[in-house]
Design a protein around this motif. Structure first.
Motif, mmCIF file in Angstrom:
data_model
loop_
_atom_site.group_PDB
_atom_site.id
_atom_site.type_symbol
_atom_site.label_atom_id
_atom_site.label_comp_id
_atom_site.label_asym_id
_atom_site.label_seq_id
_atom_site.Cartn_x
_atom_site.Cartn_y
_atom_site.Cartn_z
ATOM 1 N N SER A 63 -4.232 0.300 4.069
ATOM 2 C CA SER A 63 -4.649 0.860 5.361
ATOM 3 C C SER A 63 -3.767 0.306 6.478
ATOM 4 O O SER A 63 -3.384 1.040 7.400
ATOM 5 C CB SER A 63 -6.113 0.531 5.647
ATOM 6 N N THR A 66 -0.542 2.110 6.537
ATOM 7 C CA THR A 66 -0.711 3.425 7.151
ATOM 8 C C THR A 66 -0.720 3.305 8.671
ATOM 9 O O THR A 66 -0.102 4.101 9.376
ATOM 10 C CB THR A 66 -2.009 4.081 6.642
ATOM 11 N N ALA A 69 2.792 2.745 9.721
ATOM 12 C CA ALA A 69 3.577 3.978 9.563
ATOM 13 C C ALA A 69 3.421 4.867 10.791
ATOM 14 O O ALA A 69 4.377 5.523 11.221
ATOM 15 C CB ALA A 69 3.151 4.727 8.307
ATOM 16 N N CYS A 87 5.561 11.442 9.566
ATOM 17 C CA CYS A 87 4.604 10.347 9.426
ATOM 18 C C CYS A 87 3.934 10.396 8.058
ATOM 19 O O CYS A 87 3.872 9.391 7.348
ATOM 20 C CB CYS A 87 3.563 10.403 10.543
ATOM 21 N N TYR A 88 3.437 11.550 7.680
ATOM 22 C CA TYR A 88 2.758 11.686 6.392
ATOM 23 C C TYR A 88 3.704 11.406 5.231
ATOM 24 O O TYR A 88 3.315 10.823 4.224
ATOM 25 C CB TYR A 88 2.154 13.077 6.242
ATOM 26 N N VAL A 91 3.941 7.671 4.909
ATOM 27 C CA VAL A 91 2.724 7.136 4.296
ATOM 28 C C VAL A 91 2.754 7.377 2.785
ATOM 29 O O VAL A 91 2.453 6.477 1.993
ATOM 30 C CB VAL A 91 1.455 7.745 4.929
ATOM 31 N N GLN A 92 3.144 8.571 2.380
ATOM 32 C CA GLN A 92 3.189 8.881 0.948
ATOM 33 C C GLN A 92 4.251 8.049 0.234
ATOM 34 O O GLN A 92 4.034 7.585 -0.889
ATOM 35 C CB GLN A 92 3.422 10.374 0.735
ATOM 36 N N ALA A 95 2.854 4.630 -0.122
ATOM 37 C CA ALA A 95 1.830 4.617 -1.173
ATOM 38 C C ALA A 95 2.479 4.524 -2.548
ATOM 39 O O ALA A 95 2.013 3.774 -3.415
ATOM 40 C CB ALA A 95 0.954 5.865 -1.075
#
Length: 156
Positions: A63, A66, A69, A87-88, A91-92, A95
């Motif tokens: 978290s 994230t 990020a 951004c996503y 995050v990916q 991850a």
């Protein structure tokens, strides 16, 4: 200023061993980069520990990744689809990196080998036994290392 990856890991692990939760520990290691003092960051991240309020859901260290990020690739304008996508995507990517070094999951209960159940909101006492039987310190260090590596590579 961004600490080098090993220094970031060391700082985050020290915060964790001082009793801060996993999310607080990771974010506080980047207080200079984020531009906030440690106390403010500790307050902001206080509910994310233990997989979100000790529910053992998404790992607090992830978290925190994230959260950072969103600072690295902000998407403040809801109409700016390209910023959101960037951004996503980060995050990916984080991850995937997190899963590689932490046993294949971003879920607290899975990282700890726990069965799904309702958890008490009462935090565990931080004893030597607590630290010896949990991978959380190492996970916190891994998360900080990944962030520092991403920050370093984004500057080149």
């Amino acid at each position: 200023m961004v600490p080098d990856p090993e220094k970031a890991a060391e700082i985050a692990m020290k915060y964790f061993s001082d009793g801060y939760n996993c999310a607080q520990s990771v974010v506080m290691a980047f207080s200079d980069f984020l531009g906030y003092d440690s106390e403010t960051l500790a307050r902001l991240m206080s509910g994310f520990g233990g997989g979100m309020g000790r529910m053992r859901e998404v790992c607090g260290a992830f978290s925190a990744m994230t959260f950072i990020a969103g600072v690295m690739r902000p998407a403040a304008d809801p109409k700016d689809k390209s910023s959101r996508t960037a951004c996503y995507a980060l995050v990916q990517e984080m991850a995937e990196d997190f899963r590689k070094v932490n046993g294949g999951s971003i879920v607290c209960r899975e990282l700890l080998g726990l069965q799904p159940r309702k958890e008490s909101p009462i935090p565990s006492d931080r004893t030597p036994e607590y630290y010896s039987k949990r991978p959380c310190g190492q996970i916190v260090g891994n998360a900080a290392r990944i962030i520092a590596e991403k920050l370093s590579s984004s500057r080149h």
